[in-house]
Design a protein around this motif. Structure first.
Motif, PDB file in Angstrom:
ATOM      1  N   THR A   1      70.662 -39.208  29.012  1.00 25.31           N
ATOM      2  CA  THR A   1      70.708 -38.417  27.784  1.00 25.31           C
ATOM      3  C   THR A   1      69.948 -37.096  27.937  1.00 25.31           C
ATOM      4  O   THR A   1      69.708 -36.405  26.945  1.00 25.31           O
ATOM      5  CB  THR A   1      70.137 -39.216  26.598  1.00 25.31           C
ATOM      6  N   LYS A   2      69.563 -36.759  29.147  1.00 30.55           N
ATOM      7  CA  LYS A   2      68.846 -35.503  29.388  1.00 30.55           C
ATOM      8  C   LYS A   2      69.773 -34.333  29.072  1.00 30.55           C
ATOM      9  O   LYS A   2      70.903 -34.273  29.539  1.00 30.55           O
ATOM     10  CB  LYS A   2      68.379 -35.431  30.840  1.00 30.55           C
ATOM     11  N   ARG A   3      69.291 -33.407  28.294  1.00 34.21           N
ATOM     12  CA  ARG A   3      70.122 -32.287  27.835  1.00 34.21           C
ATOM     13  C   ARG A   3      69.943 -31.060  28.728  1.00 34.21           C
ATOM     14  O   ARG A   3      68.937 -30.907  29.405  1.00 34.21           O
ATOM     15  CB  ARG A   3      69.761 -31.931  26.390  1.00 34.21           C
ATOM     16  N   HIS A   4      70.953 -30.218  28.677  1.00 36.04           N
ATOM     17  CA  HIS A   4      70.924 -28.881  29.283  1.00 36.04           C
ATOM     18  C   HIS A   4      70.801 -28.909  30.809  1.00 36.04           C
ATOM     19  O   HIS A   4      70.228 -27.981  31.397  1.00 36.04           O
ATOM     20  CB  HIS A   4      69.782 -28.038  28.700  1.00 36.04           C
ATOM     21  N   VAL A   5      71.308 -29.953  31.459  1.00 36.36           N
ATOM     22  CA  VAL A   5      71.252 -30.012  32.926  1.00 36.36           C
ATOM     23  C   VAL A   5      72.519 -29.363  33.492  1.00 36.36           C
ATOM     24  O   VAL A   5      73.624 -29.848  33.251  1.00 36.36           O
ATOM     25  CB  VAL A   5      71.148 -31.464  33.425  1.00 36.36           C
ATOM     26  N   PRO A   6      72.382 -28.274  34.245  1.00 28.38           N
ATOM     27  CA  PRO A   6      73.575 -27.676  34.844  1.00 28.38           C
ATOM     28  C   PRO A   6      74.148 -28.574  35.949  1.00 28.38           C
ATOM     29  O   PRO A   6      73.400 -29.180  36.721  1.00 28.38           O
ATOM     30  CB  PRO A   6      73.061 -26.360  35.447  1.00 28.38           C
ATOM     31  N   ILE A   7      75.462 -28.670  36.002  1.00 26.39           N
ATOM     32  CA  ILE A   7      76.164 -29.426  37.039  1.00 26.39           C
ATOM     33  C   ILE A   7      77.159 -28.491  37.707  1.00 26.39           C
ATOM     34  O   ILE A   7      78.046 -27.945  37.043  1.00 26.39           O
ATOM     35  CB  ILE A   7      76.928 -30.636  36.458  1.00 26.39           C
ATOM     36  N   LEU A   8      77.006 -28.285  39.014  1.00 28.20           N
ATOM     37  CA  LEU A   8      77.933 -27.431  39.759  1.00 28.20           C
ATOM     38  C   LEU A   8      78.839 -28.293  40.623  1.00 28.20           C
ATOM     39  O   LEU A   8      78.389 -29.230  41.294  1.00 28.20           O
ATOM     40  CB  LEU A   8      77.168 -26.445  40.646  1.00 28.20           C
ATOM     41  N   ILE A   9      80.127 -27.961  40.595  1.00 26.99           N
ATOM     42  CA  ILE A   9      81.153 -28.669  41.364  1.00 26.99           C
ATOM     43  C   ILE A   9      81.970 -27.625  42.097  1.00 26.99           C
ATOM     44  O   ILE A   9      82.499 -26.700  41.477  1.00 26.99           O
ATOM     45  CB  ILE A   9      82.077 -29.489  40.439  1.00 26.99           C
TER      46      ILE A   9
ATOM     47  N   ARG B   1      80.193 -26.404  35.791  1.00 26.72           N
ATOM     48  CA  ARG B   1      80.926 -25.279  36.364  1.00 26.72           C
ATOM     49  C   ARG B   1      81.728 -25.779  37.548  1.00 26.72           C
ATOM     50  O   ARG B   1      81.178 -26.356  38.485  1.00 26.72           O
ATOM     51  CB  ARG B   1      79.978 -24.170  36.812  1.00 26.72           C
ATOM     52  N   VAL B   2      83.023 -25.576  37.490  1.00 27.38           N
ATOM     53  CA  VAL B   2      83.922 -26.006  38.560  1.00 27.38           C
ATOM     54  C   VAL B   2      84.465 -24.767  39.264  1.00 27.38           C
ATOM     55  O   VAL B   2      85.055 -23.895  38.629  1.00 27.38           O
ATOM     56  CB  VAL B   2      85.085 -26.850  38.011  1.00 27.38           C
TER      57      VAL B   2
END
Length: 244
Positions: A165-173, A25-26
């Motif tokens: 390769t960890k899945r479903h990790v949210p990344i906020l920017i 999410r940017v």
């Protein structure tokens, strides 16, 4: 300059994160100038931060030239990519040359990305930062755009195993409002202002983050002041001093 490497790398990164369902999410990309030079000053919690900081500028259709240590450019795999994307090597024993190169790039209308903390923050708070970001922006006559990332450290950070390769990790920017340092202003005061802006942005993305640790032993990725088991800023500074 020809952009033969950067666009395919961006597409590959986006594809990889889509396959892994890492929710990016940017926010605040409207603060990144559509044209002209700018410095993006970002917090540093992961070895992957340059990728995500660069993706944070994608909605503004800008390619970010990162200042990175010389050793990366001599790596057999990363080196050709770094040179192909026209990033800026930093020789820590002779930093003046890279500083001049960054100022020249800014004056030429490019976006230069820096991590003013210089090294990864083990406490997952904003460490004391260096003045280079505001000094080069003042010299080049361009704005500084503060930025904060959160979630990238769950993939790969200092002292933890890689989980690329960890899945479903949210990344906020999140990019914040730009400000324009002036050559006549005190660099120390400007640097304190930048750190405050970066810290405020980081607190916002931490508060907005959609997940909490699933188990007690997973609380390592939360800073101590939010109830996590990451080192306090003081403990992290001591670890850095001992180079642990």
């Amino acid at each position: 300059m020809a952009e033969l490497v950067y666009p395919p790398v961006v597409l590959a990164a986006k594809l990889m994160f889509r396959v892994l369902d890492n929710k990016l999410r940017v926010d605040g990309a409207e603060h990144i100038p559509a044209t002209g030079g700018a410095v993006i000053a970002c917090n540093h919690v992961s070895y992957l931060d340059f990728i995500f900081c660069g993706l944070g500028a994608q909605p503004a259709k800008r390619l970010v030239r990162f200042m990175a240590k010389q050793e990366i450019f001599t790596n057999k795999v990363a080196g050709p990519l770094m040179r192909g994307m026209h990033h800026i090597p930093v020789d820590r024993s002779a930093g003046a040359a890279s500083y001049r190169e960054a100022v020249a790039r800014l004056r030429a209308g490019e976006v230069v990305g820096v991590f003013p903390e210089a090294t990864i923050s083990r406490s997952f708070t904003v460490k004391e930062i260096k003045s280079g970001a505001v000094r080069m922006a003042a010299e080049a006559g361009v704005p500084v755009v503060p930025m904060a990332l959160w979630g990238t450290h769950r993939l790969w950070t200092k002292g933890r195993p890689r989980t690329l390769t960890k899945r479903h990790v949210p990344i906020l920017i999140r990019a914040g409002e730009p400000f324009q340092p002036k050559p006549e202003e005190d660099a120390e005061v400007l640097t304190k202002d930048l750190r405050a802006r970066m810290s405020a942005l980081l607190e916002r993305v931490q508060a907005d983050y959609p997940e909490q640790p699933a188990a007690e032993d997973d609380r390592w990725w939360l800073p101590a002041h939010l109830g996590g088991t990451a080192p306090t800023p003081e403990a992290a500074a001591a670890m850095d001093a001992r180079r642990e």
